[in-house]
Design a protein around this motif. Structure first.
Motif, PDB file in Angstrom:
ATOM      1  N   LEU A 143       0.827  -1.215   0.000  1.00  0.00           N
ATOM      2  CA  LEU A 143       0.000   0.000   0.000  1.00  0.00           C
ATOM      3  C   LEU A 143       0.860   1.264   0.000  1.00  0.00           C
ATOM      4  CD1 LEU A 143      -2.781  -1.100   2.499  1.00  0.00           C
ATOM      5  CD2 LEU A 143      -2.975  -0.873   0.007  1.00  0.00           C
ATOM      6  N   ALA A 144       1.953   1.235   0.757  1.00  0.00           N
ATOM      7  CA  ALA A 144       2.854   2.396   0.778  1.00  0.00           C
ATOM      8  C   ALA A 144       3.457   2.628  -0.607  1.00  0.00           C
ATOM      9  CB  ALA A 144       3.960   2.184   1.809  1.00  0.00           C
ATOM     10  N   GLY A 145       3.869   1.560  -1.272  1.00  0.00           N
ATOM     11  CA  GLY A 145       4.414   1.692  -2.625  1.00  0.00           C
ATOM     12  C   GLY A 145       3.372   2.202  -3.606  1.00  0.00           C
ATOM     13  N   LEU A 146       2.167   1.690  -3.483  1.00  0.00           N
ATOM     14  CA  LEU A 146       1.092   2.097  -4.398  1.00  0.00           C
ATOM     15  C   LEU A 146       0.752   3.577  -4.223  1.00  0.00           C
ATOM     16  CD1 LEU A 146      -0.937   0.928  -6.511  1.00  0.00           C
ATOM     17  CD2 LEU A 146      -2.545   0.681  -4.610  1.00  0.00           C
ATOM     18  N   CYS A 147       0.764   4.036  -2.998  1.00  0.00           N
ATOM     19  CA  CYS A 147       0.302   5.397  -2.704  1.00  0.00           C
ATOM     20  C   CYS A 147       1.407   6.451  -2.713  1.00  0.00           C
ATOM     21  CB  CYS A 147      -0.392   5.417  -1.347  1.00  0.00           C
ATOM     22  SG  CYS A 147      -1.878   4.399  -1.294  1.00  0.00           S
ATOM     23  N   HIS A 148       2.638   6.061  -2.975  1.00  0.00           N
ATOM     24  CA  HIS A 148       3.741   7.001  -2.805  1.00  0.00           C
ATOM     25  C   HIS A 148       3.654   8.244  -3.695  1.00  0.00           C
ATOM     26  CE1 HIS A 148       5.579   5.329  -6.436  1.00  0.00           C
ATOM     27  NE2 HIS A 148       6.423   6.334  -6.402  1.00  0.00           N
ATOM     28  N   ASP A 149       2.990   8.183  -4.821  1.00  0.00           N
ATOM     29  CA  ASP A 149       2.870   9.348  -5.713  1.00  0.00           C
ATOM     30  C   ASP A 149       1.434   9.861  -5.839  1.00  0.00           C
ATOM     31  OD1 ASP A 149       5.464   9.956  -6.442  1.00  0.00           O
ATOM     32  OD2 ASP A 149       5.458   8.710  -8.235  1.00  0.00           O
ATOM     33  N   LEU A 150       0.574   9.518  -4.911  1.00  0.00           N
ATOM     34  CA  LEU A 150      -0.832   9.920  -5.042  1.00  0.00           C
ATOM     35  C   LEU A 150      -1.051  11.430  -4.992  1.00  0.00           C
ATOM     36  CD1 LEU A 150      -3.118   7.345  -3.229  1.00  0.00           C
ATOM     37  CD2 LEU A 150      -2.895   7.824  -5.655  1.00  0.00           C
ATOM     38  N   GLY A 151      -0.101  12.162  -4.489  1.00  0.00           N
ATOM     39  CA  GLY A 151      -0.252  13.614  -4.454  1.00  0.00           C
ATOM     40  C   GLY A 151       0.004  14.290  -5.787  1.00  0.00           C
ATOM     41  N   LYS A 152       0.626  13.579  -6.711  1.00  0.00           N
ATOM     42  CA  LYS A 152       0.977  14.199  -7.999  1.00  0.00           C
ATOM     43  C   LYS A 152      -0.227  14.775  -8.760  1.00  0.00           C
ATOM     44  CE  LYS A 152       5.417  12.351  -9.165  1.00  0.00           C
ATOM     45  NZ  LYS A 152       6.250  11.870 -10.227  1.00  0.00           N
ATOM     46  N   PRO A 153      -1.327  14.048  -8.875  1.00  0.00           N
ATOM     47  CA  PRO A 153      -2.446  14.643  -9.626  1.00  0.00           C
ATOM     48  C   PRO A 153      -2.975  15.932  -8.989  1.00  0.00           C
ATOM     49  CG  PRO A 153      -2.769  12.287  -9.384  1.00  0.00           C
ATOM     50  CD  PRO A 153      -1.591  12.658  -8.527  1.00  0.00           C
ATOM     51  N   ILE A 154      -2.764  16.085  -7.694  1.00  0.00           N
ATOM     52  CA  ILE A 154      -3.259  17.272  -6.995  1.00  0.00           C
ATOM     53  C   ILE A 154      -2.247  18.404  -7.035  1.00  0.00           C
ATOM     54  CG2 ILE A 154      -4.010  18.152  -4.756  1.00  0.00           C
ATOM     55  CD1 ILE A 154      -4.987  15.249  -4.202  1.00  0.00           C
ATOM     56  N   SER A 155      -0.970  18.079  -6.818  1.00  0.00           N
ATOM     57  CA  SER A 155       0.022  19.133  -6.647  1.00  0.00           C
ATOM     58  C   SER A 155       0.887  19.397  -7.873  1.00  0.00           C
ATOM     59  CB  SER A 155       0.934  18.804  -5.464  1.00  0.00           C
ATOM     60  OG  SER A 155       1.669  17.616  -5.738  1.00  0.00           O
ATOM     61  N   ASP A 156       1.126  18.399  -8.711  1.00  0.00           N
ATOM     62  CA  ASP A 156       2.064  18.553  -9.813  1.00  0.00           C
ATOM     63  C   ASP A 156       1.405  18.689 -11.186  1.00  0.00           C
ATOM     64  OD1 ASP A 156       3.899  18.176  -7.855  1.00  0.00           O
ATOM     65  OD2 ASP A 156       4.758  16.337  -8.645  1.00  0.00           O
TER      66      ASP A 156
END
Length: 159
Positions: A143-156
């Protein structure tokens, strides 16, 4: 006076051909750097089906029975695919094409779960409890690996 206003109104209501031509020309001019004009809308099931081999490896490394996998892991993958959809993982680096963020997240999740297999987590108790504990750690790493970039659609990204 009324006729003057009517004729002015008719002239302003007519489409302006020159500006339409210019707008079309601007649309047709290639831009640098190149950019995607958009992404199609695809069902999450189809997105995951396109990554069936990797999803199968994830299922294998997690080691859950089918029923447990379907109730615990499959909904997470479904929601992840719905959220990241066909977004790229980066603008000009790794996984920069359509669907890159989905693939990157699945890969990192797989590698994290796989790496957790080699770890021995301290746990006191019966061997059966230790095995269950290790399965939880493996899921947490996944789960940590899957979620590590989840902020990209919001911030980047601008979506």
């Amino acid at each position: 006076m009324l006729q003057y206003l009517k004729s002015k109104l008719r002239r302003s209501a007519q489409p302006k051909k020159p500006s339409q031509d210019v707008a079309q020309l601007i649309k047709d001019v290639p831009r640098y750097p190149p950019f995607m004009k958009g992404l199609p809308v695809v069902e999450a099931d189809a997105l995951l089906a396109s990554q069936a081999e990797l999803v199968g490896r994830i299922k294998g490394v997690l080691g859950y029975p089918q029923a447990t996998y379907e109730s615990l892991v499959a909904p997470v993958l479904q929601r992840y695919a719905e959220f990241v959809h066909l977004l790229p993982a980066s603008e000009a680096h790794h996984h920069r094409g359509a669907g890159g963020l989905l693939r990157h997240g699945l890969e990192v999740a797989y590698w994290a779960a796989q790496a957790s297999e080699a770890q021995i987590f301290p746990h006191e108790g019966a061997p059966r409890e230790k095995a269950e504990h290790e399965m939880r750690w493996r899921l947490a790493a996944f789960l940590a690996g899957l979620c590590h970039d989840l902020g990209k659609p919001i911030s980047d990204m601008e979506v």
